[in-house]
Design an enzyme around this catalytic site. Sequence first.
Site, PDB file in Angstrom:
ATOM      1  N   GLY A 165      26.447  38.044  36.489  1.00  0.00           N
ATOM      2  CA  GLY A 165      25.100  37.834  37.018  1.00  0.00           C
ATOM      3  C   GLY A 165      24.150  37.175  36.024  1.00  0.00           C
ATOM      4  CE  LYS A 201      27.975  26.830  51.871  1.00  0.00           C
ATOM      5  NZ  LYS A 201      26.709  26.140  52.229  1.00  0.00           N
ATOM      6  CE1 TYR A 202      23.725  33.651  47.055  1.00  0.00           C
ATOM      7  CE2 TYR A 202      22.858  33.163  49.229  1.00  0.00           C
ATOM      8  CZ  TYR A 202      22.998  34.027  48.167  1.00  0.00           C
ATOM      9  OH  TYR A 202      22.422  35.269  48.221  1.00  0.00           O
ATOM     10  CG  HIS A 208      31.808  42.879  43.118  1.00  0.00           C
ATOM     11  ND1 HIS A 208      31.219  42.366  42.009  1.00  0.00           N
ATOM     12  CD2 HIS A 208      32.943  43.475  42.694  1.00  0.00           C
ATOM     13  CE1 HIS A 208      31.969  42.632  40.956  1.00  0.00           C
ATOM     14  NE2 HIS A 208      33.007  43.320  41.340  1.00  0.00           N
ATOM     15  CE  LYS A 237      31.062  45.945  39.294  1.00  0.00           C
ATOM     16  NZ  LYS A 237      32.151  45.717  38.345  1.00  0.00           N
ATOM     17  NE  ARG A 292      34.150  45.493  31.400  1.00  0.00           N
ATOM     18  CZ  ARG A 292      33.543  44.487  32.007  1.00  0.00           C
ATOM     19  NH1 ARG A 292      33.554  43.289  31.487  1.00  0.00           N
ATOM     20  NH2 ARG A 292      32.930  44.674  33.155  1.00  0.00           N
ATOM     21  CB  VAL A 295      32.114  51.411  34.260  1.00  0.00           C
ATOM     22  CG1 VAL A 295      31.418  52.745  34.526  1.00  0.00           C
ATOM     23  CG2 VAL A 295      31.438  50.673  33.111  1.00  0.00           C
ATOM     24  NE  ARG A 338      29.280  52.037  37.384  1.00  0.00           N
ATOM     25  CZ  ARG A 338      29.394  50.872  36.752  1.00  0.00           C
ATOM     26  NH1 ARG A 338      28.415  50.482  35.945  1.00  0.00           N
ATOM     27  NH2 ARG A 338      30.451  50.111  36.923  1.00  0.00           N
TER      28      ARG A 338
END
Length: 502
Positions: A165, A201-202, A208, A237, A292, A295, A338
């Site tokens: 982002g 393109k948006y 996600h 998130k 990686r 979370v 979270r």
Amino acid sequence: MINKILVANRGEIAVRVMRSCREMDIFTVAVYSDADGGAMHVRYADEAYHIGPSPSNESYLNIDKIIEVAKKSGADAIHPGYGFLSENAAFSDRCKQEGIIFIGPSGDSIRMMGDKITARQTMIKAGVPVVPGTTEPITDENKALEVIREIRLPVMIKASAGGGGKGMRLVKEESQILNSIRAARSEALSAFGNDAVYIEKYIESPHHIEFQILADKHGNMIHLFERECSVQRRHQKVVEETPSPLLTPKVREEMGKAAVAAAQAASYSGAGTIEFIVDEDLHYYFLEMNTRLQVEHPITERVVGVDLVKEQIKVANNEVLALKQEELRQRGHAIECRIYAEDPDRNFMPSPGIIKHITEPHGLGVRCDGYVYEGYEIPLYYDPLISKLICWGKTRDEAIARMKRALYEYKITGVKTSIRLLARIMDTPDFKDGKYNTHFIEKNHDFLFTMPPINPRVEDVAIMSVFVDYLGKVDNFETKVLAKNGKSNWKECGRRKNMFSY
Ligand code: MV4
């Protein structure tokens, strides 16, 4: 053989990694900053070394110091956790030079995936769908206009060195295009020292959805299915779940194959995540790869039945992956919430401070990965994550009910937390129906941020009044009265809707 691991991290993830080490009879080394002398990862480890002042660039990001401690302590390997040095290609390379195993991919894999334009080119070569757009950095503005006329507005301009982002810009009107490109390039230059940008393109109302992959150093690669991460706020998130309520078995299988192909194209080893953006018609596109442990890895661990940290350590140790794709199944449903030390009613302002009281939830199907204890002061220098609450159920509905129950049990005083907001998310019709995308939080803003009809503080008042009542009875030698009628004098009203579920 890996005998001792230095964990170059702090907080819940440092403790999480050390737990797997302990089960594998591997010794652990903690590193800590000024602010973390009394932190849980320091208490948990077999050894702990101070590495510098509280700001992370002087401690948890200090490569020289961490390497020095690894050598001094005789650690064979370094686990970077997430954040900090986990996706730092130079750190991975440096470990290798120093003869220390980096528990993660090679510097080259990290660099390749860190450059989003190179990553796009690699995915196209591997036959993995990418969002329609450019495959070279934008240098010629006329060419950019040509591409945009072809793929049509709206588009996103993204920094090649960005990700997660950062360095993104939405362009909705033709008149904004050139300005946006120029602004994006200069922003990218100052933020990342690299002005390369590309156009995509948006995708209007995307999901996600990411796939967990695992690769050994002998060319074996598997995926461990997906995580639905569309409940986000400003690219942070908030809630994750698996399986995704959106995917069909057919699309899931296709995406899993694409994820493995993506990892293969990157000559990847270790645990990684392939991030896809998925539209309402289930078209999926590669967005980026995270090199990686993430979370939200525990929901995959719960549903697939694999300890991802142990697998990371085994493949770092050159072992052949023992897991076979055809043996892996998703069993039941897992959700992660979270828990942050922040105030959702004050624009999520961080709420560092001393934990006065904490009661963590337990019981069937509940996992709470945390690191704080009563009297611990959450430092203001780092991410204010307190813990991750992971609940499992045979079905999605059971997982949600269990999460609500666990959030009800979870009590923290001393700092503001996101617990009530999370309970509210569990009660949101769009969430309950599994019908949500990345706009969930904005779309349900009024429901989420409006207090339920009964002021939730009634619960705290009730607890205090019962305590006062109890003390009165103790003073009057009336304790037997409690046992005799055996009845609470404040819950007789029953479980009123919203009263105890916040
Ligand atoms: C997009 C997009 C729409 N179209 N790319 C945000 C995080 C970064 N990984 C990519 N992001 C997005 N990329 C195209 N071509 C929308 C987002 C996006 C988003 C993506 C995933 C989860 C939440 C999001 C919130 C806003 C925007």
